[in-house]
Enzyme design. Structure first.
Site, PDB file in Angstrom:
ATOM      1  N   SER A  40       0.841  -1.208   0.000  1.00 28.44           N
ATOM      2  CA  SER A  40       0.000   0.000   0.000  1.00 28.44           C
ATOM      3  C   SER A  40       0.873   1.255   0.000  1.00 28.44           C
ATOM      4  O   SER A  40       0.491   2.285  -0.568  1.00 28.44           O
ATOM      5  CB  SER A  40      -0.975   0.006   1.185  1.00 28.44           C
ATOM      6  OG  SER A  40      -0.301   0.181   2.399  1.00 28.44           O
ATOM      7  N   ARG A  65      22.701 -14.739   4.003  1.00 26.43           N
ATOM      8  CA  ARG A  65      22.269 -13.364   3.777  1.00 26.43           C
ATOM      9  C   ARG A  65      23.190 -12.613   2.817  1.00 26.43           C
ATOM     10  O   ARG A  65      22.739 -11.875   1.944  1.00 26.43           O
ATOM     11  CB  ARG A  65      22.231 -12.646   5.146  1.00 26.43           C
ATOM     12  CG  ARG A  65      21.567 -11.298   5.138  1.00 26.43           C
ATOM     13  CD  ARG A  65      21.478 -10.703   6.537  1.00 26.43           C
ATOM     14  NE  ARG A  65      20.779 -11.548   7.493  1.00 26.43           N
ATOM     15  CZ  ARG A  65      19.458 -11.751   7.522  1.00 26.43           C
ATOM     16  NH1 ARG A  65      18.702 -11.169   6.635  1.00 26.43           N
ATOM     17  NH2 ARG A  65      18.914 -12.519   8.444  1.00 26.43           N
ATOM     18  N   ARG A 109      13.130  -8.209   5.249  1.00 26.73           N
ATOM     19  CA  ARG A 109      14.439  -8.857   5.329  1.00 26.73           C
ATOM     20  C   ARG A 109      15.370  -7.949   6.123  1.00 26.73           C
ATOM     21  O   ARG A 109      15.325  -6.723   5.965  1.00 26.73           O
ATOM     22  CB  ARG A 109      15.050  -8.995   3.920  1.00 26.73           C
ATOM     23  CG  ARG A 109      14.299  -9.871   2.982  1.00 26.73           C
ATOM     24  CD  ARG A 109      14.690 -11.308   3.074  1.00 26.73           C
ATOM     25  NE  ARG A 109      16.136 -11.522   3.063  1.00 26.73           N
ATOM     26  CZ  ARG A 109      16.712 -12.657   3.466  1.00 26.73           C
ATOM     27  NH1 ARG A 109      15.981 -13.650   3.908  1.00 26.73           N
ATOM     28  NH2 ARG A 109      18.028 -12.790   3.427  1.00 26.73           N
ATOM     29  N   LEU A 115      18.906  -6.474   6.399  1.00 23.41           N
ATOM     30  CA  LEU A 115      19.905  -6.243   5.348  1.00 23.41           C
ATOM     31  C   LEU A 115      21.322  -6.330   5.917  1.00 23.41           C
ATOM     32  O   LEU A 115      21.582  -5.863   7.035  1.00 23.41           O
ATOM     33  CB  LEU A 115      19.664  -4.873   4.720  1.00 23.41           C
ATOM     34  CG  LEU A 115      18.304  -4.768   4.016  1.00 23.41           C
ATOM     35  CD1 LEU A 115      17.928  -3.317   3.770  1.00 23.41           C
ATOM     36  CD2 LEU A 115      18.310  -5.553   2.710  1.00 23.41           C
ATOM     37  N   ASN A 150      13.665   3.925   4.682  1.00 19.95           N
ATOM     38  CA  ASN A 150      12.715   2.928   5.191  1.00 19.95           C
ATOM     39  C   ASN A 150      11.575   3.641   5.892  1.00 19.95           C
ATOM     40  O   ASN A 150      11.736   4.762   6.367  1.00 19.95           O
ATOM     41  CB  ASN A 150      13.423   1.999   6.185  1.00 19.95           C
ATOM     42  CG  ASN A 150      12.519   0.877   6.681  1.00 19.95           C
ATOM     43  OD1 ASN A 150      11.759   0.295   5.901  1.00 19.95           O
ATOM     44  ND2 ASN A 150      12.567   0.591   7.973  1.00 19.95           N
ATOM     45  N   HIS A 202       8.757   2.909   9.044  1.00 23.59           N
ATOM     46  CA  HIS A 202       8.529   1.992  10.159  1.00 23.59           C
ATOM     47  C   HIS A 202       7.285   2.441  10.918  1.00 23.59           C
ATOM     48  O   HIS A 202       7.123   3.633  11.189  1.00 23.59           O
ATOM     49  CB  HIS A 202       9.758   1.990  11.087  1.00 23.59           C
ATOM     50  CG  HIS A 202       9.644   0.986  12.188  1.00 23.59           C
ATOM     51  ND1 HIS A 202       9.824  -0.360  11.980  1.00 23.59           N
ATOM     52  CD2 HIS A 202       9.335   1.141  13.496  1.00 23.59           C
ATOM     53  CE1 HIS A 202       9.641  -1.004  13.126  1.00 23.59           C
ATOM     54  NE2 HIS A 202       9.349  -0.113  14.064  1.00 23.59           N
ATOM     55  N   SER A 215       7.447   6.514  11.170  1.00 21.53           N
ATOM     56  CA  SER A 215       8.703   7.238  10.957  1.00 21.53           C
ATOM     57  C   SER A 215       9.315   6.848   9.621  1.00 21.53           C
ATOM     58  O   SER A 215       9.352   5.662   9.276  1.00 21.53           O
ATOM     59  CB  SER A 215       9.730   6.853  12.036  1.00 21.53           C
ATOM     60  OG  SER A 215       9.194   6.928  13.343  1.00 21.53           O
ATOM     61  N   THR A 272      20.657   2.666   8.280  1.00 21.23           N
ATOM     62  CA  THR A 272      22.057   2.433   8.642  1.00 21.23           C
ATOM     63  C   THR A 272      22.152   0.977   9.114  1.00 21.23           C
ATOM     64  O   THR A 272      21.159   0.251   9.070  1.00 21.23           O
ATOM     65  CB  THR A 272      22.499   3.368   9.782  1.00 21.23           C
ATOM     66  OG1 THR A 272      21.650   3.133  10.905  1.00 21.23           O
ATOM     67  CG2 THR A 272      22.425   4.828   9.363  1.00 21.23           C
ATOM     68  N   LEU A 317      19.372  -1.873  13.012  1.00 28.46           N
ATOM     69  CA  LEU A 317      18.008  -2.163  12.572  1.00 28.46           C
ATOM     70  C   LEU A 317      17.036  -1.096  13.079  1.00 28.46           C
ATOM     71  O   LEU A 317      16.968  -0.832  14.287  1.00 28.46           O
ATOM     72  CB  LEU A 317      17.580  -3.546  13.089  1.00 28.46           C
ATOM     73  CG  LEU A 317      16.154  -3.979  12.711  1.00 28.46           C
ATOM     74  CD1 LEU A 317      16.042  -4.271  11.229  1.00 28.46           C
ATOM     75  CD2 LEU A 317      15.701  -5.163  13.534  1.00 28.46           C
ATOM     76  N   ASP A 318      16.284  -0.492  12.150  1.00 26.67           N
ATOM     77  CA  ASP A 318      15.315   0.565  12.471  1.00 26.67           C
ATOM     78  C   ASP A 318      15.961   1.701  13.272  1.00 26.67           C
ATOM     79  O   ASP A 318      15.303   2.336  14.102  1.00 26.67           O
ATOM     80  CB  ASP A 318      14.111  -0.004  13.251  1.00 26.67           C
ATOM     81  CG  ASP A 318      13.334  -1.026  12.432  1.00 26.67           C
ATOM     82  OD1 ASP A 318      13.272  -0.881  11.205  1.00 26.67           O
ATOM     83  OD2 ASP A 318      12.802  -1.970  13.037  1.00 26.67           O
ATOM     84  N   GLN A 351      -1.266   7.691   7.659  1.00 28.33           N
ATOM     85  CA  GLN A 351      -0.161   8.644   7.824  1.00 28.33           C
ATOM     86  C   GLN A 351       1.068   8.219   7.022  1.00 28.33           C
ATOM     87  O   GLN A 351       1.773   9.046   6.448  1.00 28.33           O
ATOM     88  CB  GLN A 351       0.213   8.782   9.306  1.00 28.33           C
ATOM     89  CG  GLN A 351      -0.904   9.329  10.170  1.00 28.33           C
ATOM     90  CD  GLN A 351      -1.377  10.677   9.679  1.00 28.33           C
ATOM     91  OE1 GLN A 351      -0.566  11.565   9.418  1.00 28.33           O
ATOM     92  NE2 GLN A 351      -2.677  10.844   9.546  1.00 28.33           N
ATOM     93  N   GLU A 352       1.326   6.904   7.003  1.00 25.97           N
ATOM     94  CA  GLU A 352       2.463   6.404   6.202  1.00 25.97           C
ATOM     95  C   GLU A 352       2.327   6.839   4.758  1.00 25.97           C
ATOM     96  O   GLU A 352       3.298   7.246   4.123  1.00 25.97           O
ATOM     97  CB  GLU A 352       2.521   4.868   6.258  1.00 25.97           C
ATOM     98  CG  GLU A 352       2.884   4.320   7.616  1.00 25.97           C
ATOM     99  CD  GLU A 352       3.091   2.804   7.597  1.00 25.97           C
ATOM    100  OE1 GLU A 352       3.398   2.240   6.539  1.00 25.97           O
ATOM    101  OE2 GLU A 352       2.940   2.191   8.668  1.00 25.97           O
TER     102      GLU A 352
HETATM  103  C1  GRF Z   1       4.133  -0.735   6.749  1.00 24.39           C
HETATM  104  O1  GRF Z   1       3.437  -0.749   7.956  1.00 24.39           O
HETATM  105  C2  GRF Z   1       5.527  -0.196   6.937  1.00 24.39           C
HETATM  106  O2  GRF Z   1       5.597   0.753   7.951  1.00 24.39           O
HETATM  107  C3  GRF Z   1       6.311  -1.418   7.298  1.00 24.39           C
HETATM  108  O3  GRF Z   1       5.750  -2.438   6.513  1.00 24.39           O
HETATM  109  C4  GRF Z   1       4.387  -2.140   6.234  1.00 24.39           C
HETATM  110  C5  GRF Z   1       4.196  -2.243   4.749  1.00 24.39           C
HETATM  111  O4  GRF Z   1       2.854  -2.092   4.389  1.00 24.39           O
HETATM  112  N1  GRF Z   1       7.719  -1.226   7.079  1.00 24.39           N
HETATM  113  P1  GRF Z   1       2.418  -2.059   2.872  1.00 24.39           P
HETATM  114  O5  GRF Z   1       2.897  -3.351   2.231  1.00 24.39           O
HETATM  115  O6  GRF Z   1       3.061  -0.861   2.237  1.00 24.39           O
HETATM  116  O7  GRF Z   1       0.927  -1.970   2.890  1.00 24.39           O
END
Ligand code: GRF
Length: 216
Positions: free
Chosen positions: A16, A68, A94, A96, A110, A112, A139, A144, A147-148, A176-177
């Site tokens: 999405s 990996r 994954r 990285l 990224n 999160h 966020s 880097t 992780l996160d 919001q994302e």
């Molecule tokens: C999101 O919640 C994002 O924050 C996380 O993975 C999810 C991906 O969702 N890293 P989508 O596949 O973009 O719907």
């Protein structure tokens, strides 16, 4: 368009966030061009979204590699065929390797689903509820080796409601994302967002510990 910024998106799931990015590039004046979408899962719905939008897709199954490092090396090769200025992780499930992260240093973003540094890793909505947090959110950060953990670019904050479940919270965070990720990618494409030695810079100004903050 001159000064187009080619972007490769990596995902493992429904995509999405990819869709929000695709939609944001359809405004006509967008400098962002999604050159390819790559998944480690051939059945990821995000690949379907990409091909529906006429974007090149590739899948590379991590299970076909011994370790990996080997997978990440093949992934780098695949990504670099598209010569992107920016690589965007959009639900790429994954971890990285250090080599991968170093290869794309300063051009790997990224998203999160928490207000980092809170709740790195999985089950972020449930963890925010269990902790009784009044606020939650998402966020965007440069990636880097931690992780996160990379420098924050932008955070969107939403209030936690009395009757929220992990699902209802996830839904509102997702909205919001879909706003902040296209915004951050566009900043990068316009050359406004960079990674400096001390953190993320927007228009040459060091962003604070939370990045650019959007309160709802
Ligand atoms: C999101 O919640 C994002 O924050 C996380 O993975 C999810 C991906 O969702 N890293 P989508 O596949 O973009 O719907």
């Amino acid at each position: 368009m001159p000064n187009t910024c080619d972007v490769v998106v990596l995902l493992s799931g429904t995509g999405s966030n990819l869709q929000a990015l695709i939609d944001s590039t359809r405004t006509g004046d967008s400098p962002v061009r999604i050159a390819a979408v790559i998944s480690n899962r051939a059945d990821a719905y995000g690949l379907q979204r990409a091909s529906d939008a006429g974007i090149a897709t590739r899948s590379l199954d991590h299970k076909g590699f011994e370790g990996r490092e080997a997978f990440d090396a093949a992934l780098i090769e695949l990504i670099d065929e598209f010569n992107p200025k920016l690589v965007v992780l959009a639900g790429f499930m994954r971890i990285l390797s250090a080599d991968f992260v170093r290869h794309y240093q300063g051009r790997l973003l990224n998203i999160h689903p928490s207000l980092l540094p809170k709740y790195k890793g999985l089950h972020t909505h449930q963890r925010a509820l269990e902790a009784g947090d009044a606020e939650h959110g998402c966020s965007v950060h440069f990636v880097t080796e931690e992780l996160d953990g990379g420098p924050l670019v932008v955070q969107a904050v939403i209030p936690v409601e009395l009757h929220d479940s992990p699902q209802s919270l996830a839904q509102r965070v997702h909205v919001q994302e879909h706003l902040i990720y296209p915004m951050a990618v566009r900043w990068f494409a316009e050359g406004r967002l960079t990674l400096g030695e001390q953190g993320a810079l927007l228009d040459g100004q060091l962003l604070g510990a939370s990045g650019h903050l959007i309160r709802n």
